[in-house]
Design a protein around this motif. Structure first.
Motif, PDB file in Angstrom:
ATOM      1  N   ARG A  37       0.844  -1.199   0.000  1.00  0.00           N
ATOM      2  CA  ARG A  37       0.000   0.000   0.000  1.00  0.00           C
ATOM      3  C   ARG A  37       0.883   1.254   0.000  1.00  0.00           C
ATOM      4  NH1 ARG A  37      -5.452  -0.558   1.871  1.00  0.00           N
ATOM      5  NH2 ARG A  37      -5.973  -2.751   2.220  1.00  0.00           N
ATOM      6  N   ILE A  43      -1.502   1.528  -4.855  1.00  0.00           N
ATOM      7  CA  ILE A  43      -0.737   0.295  -4.700  1.00  0.00           C
ATOM      8  C   ILE A  43       0.620   0.476  -5.370  1.00  0.00           C
ATOM      9  CG2 ILE A  43      -0.628  -2.175  -5.203  1.00  0.00           C
ATOM     10  CD1 ILE A  43      -3.656  -2.209  -5.373  1.00  0.00           C
ATOM     11  N   GLN A  73      -9.072   0.532  -6.238  1.00  0.00           N
ATOM     12  CA  GLN A  73      -9.542   1.115  -4.980  1.00  0.00           C
ATOM     13  C   GLN A  73     -10.428   0.136  -4.226  1.00  0.00           C
ATOM     14  OE1 GLN A  73     -11.354   4.897  -5.851  1.00  0.00           O
ATOM     15  NE2 GLN A  73      -9.408   5.872  -6.288  1.00  0.00           N
ATOM     16  N   LEU A  76      -8.304  -2.493  -2.655  1.00  0.00           N
ATOM     17  CA  LEU A  76      -7.670  -2.013  -1.431  1.00  0.00           C
ATOM     18  C   LEU A  76      -8.642  -2.014  -0.260  1.00  0.00           C
ATOM     19  CD1 LEU A  76      -5.479   0.898  -2.799  1.00  0.00           C
ATOM     20  CD2 LEU A  76      -4.644  -1.038  -1.482  1.00  0.00           C
ATOM     21  N   CYS A  77      -9.899  -1.700  -0.534  1.00  0.00           N
ATOM     22  CA  CYS A  77     -10.914  -1.704   0.525  1.00  0.00           C
ATOM     23  C   CYS A  77     -11.182  -3.120   1.031  1.00  0.00           C
ATOM     24  CB  CYS A  77     -12.222  -1.103   0.015  1.00  0.00           C
ATOM     25  SG  CYS A  77     -12.167   0.656  -0.307  1.00  0.00           S
ATOM     26  N   PRO A  79      -9.581  -6.683  -0.009  1.00  0.00           N
ATOM     27  CA  PRO A  79      -8.726  -7.537  -0.850  1.00  0.00           C
ATOM     28  C   PRO A  79      -9.233  -8.960  -1.015  1.00  0.00           C
ATOM     29  CG  PRO A  79      -7.417  -6.307   0.756  1.00  0.00           C
ATOM     30  CD  PRO A  79      -8.853  -6.131   1.144  1.00  0.00           C
ATOM     31  N   GLU A 121      -4.400  -9.860   0.812  1.00  0.00           N
ATOM     32  CA  GLU A 121      -3.433  -9.080   1.582  1.00  0.00           C
ATOM     33  C   GLU A 121      -3.034  -9.903   2.792  1.00  0.00           C
ATOM     34  OE1 GLU A 121      -2.622  -4.622   3.325  1.00  0.00           O
ATOM     35  OE2 GLU A 121      -4.695  -5.285   3.089  1.00  0.00           O
ATOM     36  N   LEU A 126       0.436  -7.132  -0.528  1.00  0.00           N
ATOM     37  CA  LEU A 126      -0.661  -7.372  -1.455  1.00  0.00           C
ATOM     38  C   LEU A 126      -0.193  -8.253  -2.606  1.00  0.00           C
ATOM     39  CD1 LEU A 126      -1.729  -3.661  -1.567  1.00  0.00           C
ATOM     40  CD2 LEU A 126      -3.238  -5.461  -0.729  1.00  0.00           C
ATOM     41  N   PRO A 239      -8.387   4.008   0.312  1.00  0.00           N
ATOM     42  CA  PRO A 239      -7.996   4.974  -0.704  1.00  0.00           C
ATOM     43  C   PRO A 239      -8.986   6.136  -0.695  1.00  0.00           C
ATOM     44  CG  PRO A 239      -9.096   3.116  -1.705  1.00  0.00           C
ATOM     45  CD  PRO A 239      -8.886   2.757  -0.254  1.00  0.00           C
TER      46      PRO A 239
END
Length: 253
Positions: A37, A43, A73, A76-77, A79, A121, A126, A239
């Motif tokens: 991250r 990323i 995004q 990332l919220c 994975p 993750e 990641l 993000p």
């Protein structure tokens, strides 16, 4: 996903295992990557392997469109969620905003019609694989194929991480891996709320009524799972939300 310092993957055996895990899911191209991250919510890719059909040009063109990559995004919220996209039909990540058109433009440059992203993750960072179908407009990835990828491909990705064993500065908190007391639809609403998506737009994206969105929101409140608690205990840093154009009516919802 930042690719400034990324290197093509040299992890031969591990990559072959990942590719083998994906062979039952029909696709024309792929990219496999691992990274960390970034402080700004993106990323940072540290290693990748891209299919010959897409090639280095696909990777090198990406930074111009990175700010519009709502799939990254969403990854990332959450994975652990698989993401399927049919380019230009449901728009990017079932998103009807004008911003999503930019990613559609990028994918169309490479004749991509649909994609399936699966990743994870862990304490080693990641890791993800995106499968692409090019020049196959009537063959989007199915929910069953996404489910298959979420088990087989994700397991192979984790093995790749174990073999590379590259430490990261800030491993995710252990609480991230507690079982969430949420159903899939409730989690879908929660992720979008945390991204700052308005209620009306959430309903449109998920094919729900606004009352249905409210019901899932009440469920979150009953479980005392505020946005702040979800971010702190399960999702980590989010993000920043993609801005809507000022004249977009959804921005006022």
């Amino acid at each position: 996903m930042s690719v400034e310092d990324a290197q093509p993957s040299q992890s031969g055996r591990s990559i072959e295992d990942v590719l083998q895990a994906a062979r039952e899911i029909p696709h024309t191209d792929y990219i496999v990557g691992r990274g960390t991250r970034k402080p700004d919510g993106g990323i940072h890719i540290v290693e990748y392997h891209v299919s010959r059909g897409l090639g280095e040009r696909f990777v090198k063109a990406y930074p111009e469109y990175e700010a519009f990559d709502s799939a990254a995004q969403q990854f990332l919220c959450a994975p652990f969620l698989s993401i399927t996209i049919e380019v230009g039909v449901t728009c990017y990540v079932d998103d009807t905003s004008k911003q999503s058109a930019k990613m559609n433009d990028y994918l169309r440059l490479f004749d991509v019609d649909s994609l399936l992203l699966v990743g994870l993750e862990s304490s080693m960072g990641l890791c993800w694989m995106t499968l692409y179908r090019r020049l196959q407009p009537k063959e989007p990835f199915t929910a069953e194929q996404a489910e298959l990828a979420s088990y087989r491909v994700r397991a192979a990705l984790f093995e790749w991480q174990l073999r590379t064993k590259s430490p990261i500065e800030r491993p995710p908190p252990p609480e991230r891996y507690k079982l969430l007391p949420l159903g899939r639809r409730c989690l879908d609403v929660a992720v979008r709320r945390m991204r700052g998506i308005p209620r009306k737009r959430i309903a449109t994206e998920l094919g729900m009524t606004e009352d249905g969105v409210d019901a899932q929101t009440r469920r979150l409140k009953e479980l005392k799972l505020s946005n702040q608690k979800l971010m702190e205990q399960f999702f980590g840093e989010l993000p920043p939300p993609r801005p809507l154009p000022p004249n977009d009516p959804e921005a006022q919802s």
